[in-house]
Design an enzyme around this catalytic site. Structure first.
Site, mmCIF file in Angstrom:
data_model
loop_
_atom_site.group_PDB
_atom_site.id
_atom_site.type_symbol
_atom_site.label_atom_id
_atom_site.label_comp_id
_atom_site.label_asym_id
_atom_site.label_seq_id
_atom_site.Cartn_x
_atom_site.Cartn_y
_atom_site.Cartn_z
ATOM 1 N N ASN A 1 0.835 -1.213 0.000
ATOM 2 C CA ASN A 1 0.000 0.000 0.000
ATOM 3 C C ASN A 1 0.864 1.255 0.000
ATOM 4 O OD1 ASN A 1 -3.032 -0.426 0.132
ATOM 5 N ND2 ASN A 1 -2.327 -1.919 1.655
ATOM 6 N N ARG A 61 3.664 1.480 25.595
ATOM 7 C CA ARG A 61 3.069 2.148 24.437
ATOM 8 C C ARG A 61 3.318 3.653 24.452
ATOM 9 N NH1 ARG A 61 -0.392 -0.908 21.126
ATOM 10 N NH2 ARG A 61 -0.773 -2.811 22.267
ATOM 11 N N MET A 115 0.728 -2.387 12.267
ATOM 12 C CA MET A 115 0.074 -3.381 13.139
ATOM 13 C C MET A 115 0.212 -3.080 14.629
ATOM 14 S SD MET A 115 -1.214 -5.085 10.758
ATOM 15 C CE MET A 115 -1.915 -6.528 11.544
ATOM 16 N N ARG A 116 0.181 -1.797 14.973
ATOM 17 C CA ARG A 116 0.160 -1.421 16.394
ATOM 18 C C ARG A 116 -1.107 -0.612 16.646
ATOM 19 N NH1 ARG A 116 2.933 -4.133 19.587
ATOM 20 N NH2 ARG A 116 3.082 -2.504 21.158
ATOM 21 N N VAL A 117 -1.783 -0.932 17.718
ATOM 22 C CA VAL A 117 -2.941 -0.120 18.096
ATOM 23 C C VAL A 117 -2.418 1.179 18.706
ATOM 24 C CG1 VAL A 117 -4.909 0.012 19.663
ATOM 25 C CG2 VAL A 117 -4.414 -2.133 18.472
ATOM 26 N N LEU A 118 -2.962 2.300 18.252
ATOM 27 C CA LEU A 118 -2.534 3.600 18.784
ATOM 28 C C LEU A 118 -3.450 4.002 19.936
ATOM 29 C CD1 LEU A 118 -1.944 5.301 15.325
ATOM 30 C CD2 LEU A 118 -0.162 4.632 16.965
ATOM 31 N N HIS A 164 -8.296 -0.715 5.915
ATOM 32 C CA HIS A 164 -8.634 -1.967 6.597
ATOM 33 C C HIS A 164 -9.224 -2.944 5.573
ATOM 34 C CE1 HIS A 164 -9.661 -4.493 9.996
ATOM 35 N NE2 HIS A 164 -10.842 -4.697 9.437
ATOM 36 N N ASP A 190 -10.643 0.543 14.266
ATOM 37 C CA ASP A 190 -11.287 0.372 12.956
ATOM 38 C C ASP A 190 -12.677 0.985 12.913
ATOM 39 O OD1 ASP A 190 -9.019 -0.945 12.049
ATOM 40 O OD2 ASP A 190 -9.746 -2.885 12.743
ATOM 41 N N GLU A 220 -7.216 -2.462 -2.523
ATOM 42 C CA GLU A 220 -6.635 -1.500 -1.569
ATOM 43 C C GLU A 220 -5.716 -0.532 -2.300
ATOM 44 O OE1 GLU A 220 -4.984 -3.031 2.123
ATOM 45 O OE2 GLU A 220 -6.174 -4.845 1.942
HETATM 46 C C1 GRF Z 1 -3.282 -4.724 4.095
HETATM 47 O O1 GRF Z 1 -4.209 -5.730 3.793
HETATM 48 C C2 GRF Z 1 -3.881 -3.740 5.057
HETATM 49 O O2 GRF Z 1 -5.227 -3.469 4.827
HETATM 50 C C3 GRF Z 1 -3.726 -4.497 6.341
HETATM 51 O O3 GRF Z 1 -2.437 -5.073 6.256
HETATM 52 C C4 GRF Z 1 -2.113 -5.280 4.886
HETATM 53 C C5 GRF Z 1 -0.821 -4.556 4.621
HETATM 54 O O4 GRF Z 1 -0.282 -4.876 3.391
HETATM 55 N N1 GRF Z 1 -3.966 -3.679 7.487
HETATM 56 P P1 GRF Z 1 0.961 -4.048 2.813
HETATM 57 O O5 GRF Z 1 2.027 -4.005 3.901
HETATM 58 O O6 GRF Z 1 0.485 -2.675 2.435
HETATM 59 O O7 GRF Z 1 1.423 -4.834 1.621
#
Ligand code: GRF
Length: 198
Positions: free
Chosen positions: A17, A68, A93-96, A112, A148, A177
């Site tokens: 992304n 945190r 992948m961390r909750v803020l 998401h 989310d 995405e």
């Molecule tokens: C994506 O599916 C995003 O929605 C989720 O984790 C994935 C990350 O993929 N939260 P990348 O690191 O952007 O390839």
């Protein structure tokens, strides 16, 4: 054209992304510019993608901090030092904490892999499969202290096929995405520009 908004992208992994956002924001007429990439994991491949694109990238390893709050203080300081105005979470992948989110109120976006409000939290694709859902997709939204949740800026749907497993569904969603995030970001920034001109 009005001044470009200064953006940081926060990642934890592959950064596909991030790549889509870097590719799109390079265009001259895009209303924002990525000036910083931060990963919370040293081996996040997205850091290499950022360096290849010539964008400053750094790791703030959450495991190096006792809690945190101190991790987020370091994050906040790095963002301020780079004069960042908007944060895009992209597979971060961390909750803020509410504290951090409130400091950046209305200025953090997230993507998401589900059609929110369905299947919040981790393993969203697996949740959709377990539920026997026929459609899934992705959502870009403004981050609030609730996980989310927050105003939805855009969504894209994909079908769930009878033979799908987590990998095949995740790959189909990921393709969308990569289209959705740059589109939603552009719209968000254009609306913000229009509001400040009023
Ligand atoms: C994506 O599916 C995003 O929605 C989720 O984790 C994935 C990350 O993929 N939260 P990348 O690191 O952007 O390839």
């Amino acid at each position: 054209m009005t001044r470009k908004t200064s953006i940081a992208v926060l990642i934890s992994g592959g950064g596909s992304n991030l790549q889509a956002l870097m590719d799109t924001t390079q265009s001259q007429d895009f209303p924002g510019q990525i000036n910083l990439v931060i990963a919370n994991r040293p081996n996040a491949y997205g850091l290499i993608r950022a360096k290849q694109a010539g964008i400053p990238a750094l790791c703030i390893d959450h495991t190096a901090y006792p809690d945190r709050a101190t991790f987020e203080d370091a994050l906040h300081a790095a963002l301020r030092a780079a004069q960042i105005e908007l944060i895009c979470l992209a597979g971060f992948m961390r909750v803020l904490t509410a504290d951090f989110v409130n400091k950046w109120k209305g200025r953090i976006l997230n993507i998401h892999p589900s059609l929110l409000p369905h299947y919040r939290g981790i393993h969203a694709q697996q949740q959709a499969l377990n539920d026997g859902a026929e459609m899934s997709g992705c959502t870009v939204h403004i981050v609030t202290p609730h996980l989310d949740d927050g105003p939805i800026l855009g969504q894209r749907q994909v079908p769930i096929l009878p033979d799908d497993d987590v990998d095949s569904l995740s790959a189909r969603i990921l393709q969308e995405e990569h289209r959705l995030y740059p589109e939603a970001l552009r719209l968000f920034l254009e609306q913000k520009d229009a509001q400040t001109r009023k």
